[in-house]
Write an enzyme that holds these catalytic residues in place. Structure first.
Site, PDB file in Angstrom:
ATOM      1  N   ALA A  66      48.908 -16.671  17.299  1.00  0.00           N
ATOM      2  CA  ALA A  66      47.680 -15.968  17.641  1.00  0.00           C
ATOM      3  C   ALA A  66      47.579 -15.887  19.161  1.00  0.00           C
ATOM      4  CB  ALA A  66      46.477 -16.692  17.057  1.00  0.00           C
ATOM      5  N   GLY A 111      50.503 -18.483  14.054  1.00  0.00           N
ATOM      6  CA  GLY A 111      50.198 -17.362  13.171  1.00  0.00           C
ATOM      7  C   GLY A 111      51.421 -16.604  12.714  1.00  0.00           C
ATOM      8  N   GLU A 114      52.738 -18.558   9.845  1.00  0.00           N
ATOM      9  CA  GLU A 114      51.801 -18.350   8.743  1.00  0.00           C
ATOM     10  C   GLU A 114      51.987 -16.970   8.109  1.00  0.00           C
ATOM     11  OE1 GLU A 114      47.922 -20.949   9.968  1.00  0.00           O
ATOM     12  OE2 GLU A 114      48.646 -19.501  11.445  1.00  0.00           O
ATOM     13  N   GLU A 134      49.646 -25.744  16.637  1.00  0.00           N
ATOM     14  CA  GLU A 134      48.208 -25.680  16.904  1.00  0.00           C
ATOM     15  C   GLU A 134      47.591 -26.994  17.367  1.00  0.00           C
ATOM     16  OE1 GLU A 134      49.016 -22.317  13.968  1.00  0.00           O
ATOM     17  OE2 GLU A 134      49.709 -24.370  14.285  1.00  0.00           O
TER      18      GLU A 134
END
Length: 260
Positions: A66, A111, A114, A134
């Site tokens: 992200a 992300g 993911e 993260e």
């Protein structure tokens, strides 16, 4: 449809979707996720598409995570909204009727990892790197990583990767089952498209129903899962594809499926 950060190419019945922010290593900011959502909506409504391939623009990154710059000023409500937006899009990718292959050409971090886990399976370039970093930023994975990664690689490896924020290479990702195949970077798309074409040549309804049965069965007990399998198995016998596939076998010829 035209996008700023997403590109797509439809070649016969296979669509290749590219996250295209190479200067930002294809990081997912809200604008990119909104565009990806629109692109997924287009795929959901196009029954002519048989296989979906997702990759990253450039040679360095699939999706490096992200967009940290965008997240750094978010308040709790904005953070939750951002996470839920991405979760919704990734869940829709996971539940597309078509098989989705991740072609991981570089960094798949946060992300990006993911997003890869929301795909049905993953092929990686030998230069690819994976991780959920993260916790090193003071947050948890927020786009489904705490749920999908342990389901893909098992609880032990999933927890280790998330708790440590450790980055692993493509060979380690292959060893723990995060990716199905590792190939030289210059051969990645060729290998992915080879598999995509094999899938596209099979009975479309049967492939789609197999995906639905697998996805539903993983999230319930075995008895419920096999009961659903029996339903979709029976449903196949109402299709033209089943009649063509079995008649072709009997006649010792190649089946020509129409997805009906």
């Amino acid at each position: 449809m035209e996008f700023k950060n997403i590109q797509y190419v439809i070649d016969n019945d296979i669509i290749t979707v590219t996250i295209n922010r190479p200067k930002a290593l294809n990081a997912l900011n809200p604008e990119t996720i909104h565009e990806l959502s629109q692109c997924v909506g287009m795929i959901e409504s196009n029954t002519d598409i048989k296989v979906v391939v997702i990759t990253g623009g450039g040679t360095k990154s699939f999706v490096a995570g992200a967009d940290i710059v965008a997240m750094s000023t978010m308040n709790p409500i904005e953070g939750r909204t951002f996470g839920m937006l991405a979760q919704d899009v990734f869940t829709r990718i996971e539940n597309l009727p078509q098989p989705v292959i991740a072609a991981i050409n570089g960094y798949a971090l946060g992300g990006g990892c993911e997003l890869a886990c929301a795909c049905d399976f993953r092929y990686a370039a030998d230069t690819a790197k994976f991780g959920q970093p993260e916790v090193g930023l003071g947050v948890t994975p927020g786009f489904g990583g705490t749920q999908r990664l342990p389901r893909v690689v098992g609880r032990g490896y999933g927890k280790e990767l998330i708790y440590t924020g450790q980055m692993i290479d493509a060979q380690e990702a292959y060893r723990i089952g995060l990716v199905n195949k590792v190939v030289p970077q210059e051969q990645l798309m060729e290998e992915v498209m080879k598999t995509a074409k094999v899938i596209a040549s099979k009975g479309t309804v049967a492939v789609n129903l197999s995906k639905a049965a697998i996805n539903r069965g993983i999230n319930c007990d075995v008895i419920t899962g096999i009961a659903y399998e029996a339903e979709v198995f029976g449903l196949c016998f109402a299709t033209e594809d089943q009649k063509e596939g079995m008649q072709a076998f009997v006649e010792k010829r190649k089946a020509v499926f129409k997805g009906k």
